[in-house]
Design a protein around this motif. Structure first.
Motif, PDB file in Angstrom:
ATOM      1  N   SER A  41       0.850  -1.191   0.000  1.00  0.00           N
ATOM      2  CA  SER A  41       0.000   0.000   0.000  1.00  0.00           C
ATOM      3  C   SER A  41       0.882   1.236   0.000  1.00  0.00           C
ATOM      4  O   SER A  41       2.098   1.146   0.182  1.00  0.00           O
ATOM      5  N   ALA A  42       0.236   2.388  -0.103  1.00  0.00           N
ATOM      6  CA  ALA A  42       0.931   3.648   0.146  1.00  0.00           C
ATOM      7  C   ALA A  42       1.295   3.676   1.631  1.00  0.00           C
ATOM      8  O   ALA A  42       0.661   2.988   2.445  1.00  0.00           O
ATOM      9  N   THR A  47      -2.625   8.225   1.227  1.00  0.00           N
ATOM     10  CA  THR A  47      -3.766   8.339   0.291  1.00  0.00           C
ATOM     11  C   THR A  47      -4.710   9.456   0.738  1.00  0.00           C
ATOM     12  O   THR A  47      -5.152  10.268  -0.073  1.00  0.00           O
ATOM     13  N   GLU A 130       1.051   4.653  -3.924  1.00  0.00           N
ATOM     14  CA  GLU A 130       1.540   3.286  -4.136  1.00  0.00           C
ATOM     15  C   GLU A 130       2.703   3.260  -5.133  1.00  0.00           C
ATOM     16  O   GLU A 130       3.604   2.425  -5.021  1.00  0.00           O
ATOM     17  N   PHE A 196      -3.790  -1.427  -5.131  1.00  0.00           N
ATOM     18  CA  PHE A 196      -4.799  -0.372  -5.309  1.00  0.00           C
ATOM     19  C   PHE A 196      -4.887   0.196  -6.717  1.00  0.00           C
ATOM     20  O   PHE A 196      -5.953   0.585  -7.154  1.00  0.00           O
ATOM     21  N   ARG A 210     -11.122   2.507  -2.210  1.00  0.00           N
ATOM     22  CA  ARG A 210     -10.350   2.609  -0.972  1.00  0.00           C
ATOM     23  C   ARG A 210     -10.125   1.219  -0.367  1.00  0.00           C
ATOM     24  O   ARG A 210     -11.007   0.373  -0.387  1.00  0.00           O
ATOM     25  N   GLY A 211      -8.953   1.051   0.168  1.00  0.00           N
ATOM     26  CA  GLY A 211      -8.599  -0.247   0.769  1.00  0.00           C
ATOM     27  C   GLY A 211      -8.264  -1.303  -0.286  1.00  0.00           C
ATOM     28  O   GLY A 211      -8.093  -2.480   0.016  1.00  0.00           O
ATOM     29  N   GLY A 212      -8.139  -0.867  -1.554  1.00  0.00           N
ATOM     30  CA  GLY A 212      -8.042  -1.809  -2.667  1.00  0.00           C
ATOM     31  C   GLY A 212      -6.744  -2.595  -2.796  1.00  0.00           C
ATOM     32  O   GLY A 212      -6.652  -3.484  -3.638  1.00  0.00           O
ATOM     33  N   SER A 213      -5.754  -2.326  -1.955  1.00  0.00           N
ATOM     34  CA  SER A 213      -4.512  -3.108  -2.083  1.00  0.00           C
ATOM     35  C   SER A 213      -4.735  -4.579  -1.723  1.00  0.00           C
ATOM     36  O   SER A 213      -4.075  -5.464  -2.278  1.00  0.00           O
ATOM     37  N   ASP A 214      -5.655  -4.838  -0.803  1.00  0.00           N
ATOM     38  CA  ASP A 214      -5.994  -6.243  -0.492  1.00  0.00           C
ATOM     39  C   ASP A 214      -6.475  -6.937  -1.768  1.00  0.00           C
ATOM     40  O   ASP A 214      -6.122  -8.079  -2.062  1.00  0.00           O
TER      41      ASP A 214
HETATM   42  N1  ASP Z   1      -3.751   3.275  -0.154  1.00  0.00           N
HETATM   43  C1  ASP Z   1      -5.119   2.901  -0.477  1.00  0.00           C
HETATM   44  C2  ASP Z   1      -6.068   3.409   0.600  1.00  0.00           C
HETATM   45  O1  ASP Z   1      -5.621   3.993   1.595  1.00  0.00           O
HETATM   46  C3  ASP Z   1      -5.289   1.441  -0.702  1.00  0.00           C
HETATM   47  C4  ASP Z   1      -4.948   0.549   0.467  1.00  0.00           C
HETATM   48  O2  ASP Z   1      -4.216   0.958   1.367  1.00  0.00           O
HETATM   49  O3  ASP Z   1      -5.401  -0.600   0.474  1.00  0.00           O
HETATM   50  O4  ASP Z   1      -7.247   3.276   0.448  1.00  0.00           O
END
Ligand code: ASP
Ligand code: ADP
Ligand code: MG
Length: 475
Positions: A41-42, A47, A130, A196, A210-214
């Motif tokens: 992730s970042a 982000t 990222e 992400f 958002r949260g897309g690195s998973d």
């Molecule tokens: N950096 C992105 C976010 O904060 C993706 C992630 O961390 O999964 O939403």
């Protein structure tokens, strides 16, 4: 090849110490004979800050936007300076960081002049988090003796053009992963890519939400038929509730794909809602692990989980929801009425979480950031519409509620002091959800947790950790 996809979240790459721990964890897997593909992730909060810079620029605040970028540049440079001392061959890490920030500043200046933030420009701006963290992590890994190779995620994660919430194109991702990731692995390298972000057919930068690195981790794991997908975060695994809300939450040792997907969708931030799908399709087990406590065995997500004597595995909460009440003076449930109503939600691309109906009214819940005024104006053509924000959906998940009598009575007895607005027992029969005021949500979770996790099944929950905690605190 014992291929393992290892995804590290923002807190696992937040500073030099965290990146050092991440390098040690990956080196440990290599020493075990595994071939890791690393998705990062970042750095934590980057982000959010990039989105603030974009918002400032779009309001014409050029100086404010550039100041945020400048602070971010210093943070990334300081981290890089701390981790990478040797010359790394090719352009140095500092040059890469400076180039990326110069590009970002150019976009922010343009945006401050035009003052129109489109989803496409937003994605281009946030992608820098990222894009830069992955370079720093790859260089830090090399410094630690790992043979890491940076890979631009946009060459692998091909998506449609729905900026800010792009849908991955599985067949293309599989092809690209085989073309771009496998050769690196065969050469004994550790590929490091950002999560992400992706790109559409025209090569424009997109993001997976958002949260897309998973999600990226699971897509790569699914595309390459990985042995395991590891999601490394800042808690010991999937817990019986968010530990920030409920400090005595327990680690769930094993959970089913279905339960984990339900929890993620209904607000357990520990996993992106769509993460599980690519893994389910290929039956790749997913582990959730703690990069601050790597020795802990984490949570294993599997196609079937063992029987558990506790009805629920975990309690999730989704906040920032709005209830929309649609009241018609004549009978609502006439033929075709519902389809007209849902066509309007569809037109506004607005997903509905919960629905309850009576003879003359329908109540639905949606995300508060949906285009509510436009949506409700369209719905008014069908009936009277009112909406009320600041609501939360509490969702209790567990396969073992199937067929058990009296569970609902126990749930509502535990929160009898809280006003419940809507109730639903999902068709999947593994969740029980209800809607309350957002301000009551944390209290509701603690009360439910106290009621349902008093005597947890040691085969499924880490009860040892609770015992150790009570010994330390002298209880
Ligand atoms: N950096 C992105 C976010 O904060 C993706 C992630 O961390 O999964 O939403
Ligand atoms: P990352 O940056 O590693 O992706 P996130 O912040 O997205 O991490 O997700 C981890 C956070 O999810 C935890 O710090 C925790 O507060 C929160 N969380 C919410 N519900 C749960 C749950 N049921 N189990 C574990 N963590 C949860
Ligand atoms: Mg996350």
């Amino acid at each position: 090849m014992n291929l393992v996809v290892m995804k590290f979240g923002g807190t696992s790459v937040e500073d030099p110490a965290a990146i050092g721990r991440t390098a040690a964890i990956v080196a440990g897997r290599v020493a075990m004979g595994k071939s890791p593909v690393v998705v990062v992730s970042a750095m934590a909060k980057v982000t959010d800050q990039l989105l603030c810079a974009a918002a400032a620029a779009s309001q014409g605040d050029r100086t404010g936007a550039l100041a945020i970028s400048s602070r971010l540049r210093s943070r990334h440079r300081d981290t890089a300076a701390c981790l990478v001392k040797s010359a790394d061959g090719g352009p140095t890490l500092m040059q890469i960081i400076d180039d990326k920030f110069a590009g970002l500043d150019e976009i922010l200046r343009g945006l401050a002049a035009i003052r129109e933030l489109t989803p496409r420009i937003s994605d281009l701006i946030v992608s820098h988090g990222e894009r830069i963290s992955s370079h720093i992590v790859a260089a830090a890994f090399r410094e630690c003796g790992l043979d890491a190779a940076h890979l631009d995620a946009r060459e692998v994660i091909i998506t449609d053009s729905e900026f800010q919430k792009a849908a991955p194109l599985d067949d293309l991702i599989e092809k690209k992963a085989q073309e771009n990731v496998l050769p690196l692995l065969r050469a004994g390298k550790v590929p490091v890519m950002g999560g992400f972000i992706g790109s559409n057919a025209a090569g424009l930068t997109t993001t997976l939400g958002r949260g897309g690195s998973d999600y990226t981790g699971a897509l790569v794991g699914g595309a390459l038929n990985a042995e395991t997908i590891e999601i490394w975060t800042d808690v010991d695994g999937i817990m019986t509730a968010d530990p920030r809300v409920c400090p005595d939450a327990l680690r769930v040792k094993v959970i089913s794909f279905e339960e984990a997907a339900e929890l993620a969708y209904f607000g357990a931030k520990v996993l992106h809602p769509a993460t599980i799908l690519p893994a389910v399709r290929k039956s790749v087990p997913v582990m959730v692990l703690n990069s601050r406590n790597a020795a802990n065995e984490g949570t294993r997500i599997m196609s079937t989980a063992p029987h558990c004597r506790s009805p629920f595995k975990s309690i999730a909460v989704k906040k920032k929801l709005t209830i929309i009440d649609i009241v018609a003076s004549r009978m609502l449930m006439t033929h075709g009425y519902m389809s007209k109503m849902f066509a309007i939600f569809d037109k506004h691309k607005c997903p509905v979480d919960m629905v309850s109906t009576s003879e003359v009214s329908v109540s639905l819940t949606v995300d508060s950031n949906a285009s509510l005024p436009e949506l409700s104006a369209d719905l008014s053509s069908l009936a009277d519409v009112t909406y009320e924000g600041k609501k939360a959906l509490v969702c209790m998940v567990g396969e073992d509620i199937r067929g058990q009598n009296g569970i609902a009575a126990q749930v509502f007895a535990a929160i009898r002091h809280i006003n419940v607005r809507m109730i639903s027992q999902g068709a999947s029969e593994i969740n029980m959800s209800f809607m309350i005021d957002e301000d009551d949500a944390d209290e509701a979770v603690r009360s439910l947790h106290a009621a349902f996790f008093r005597d947890p099944d040691p085969a499924v929950f880490d009860v040892e950790a609770r015992k150790q905690l009570s010994v330390i605190s002298g209880q």
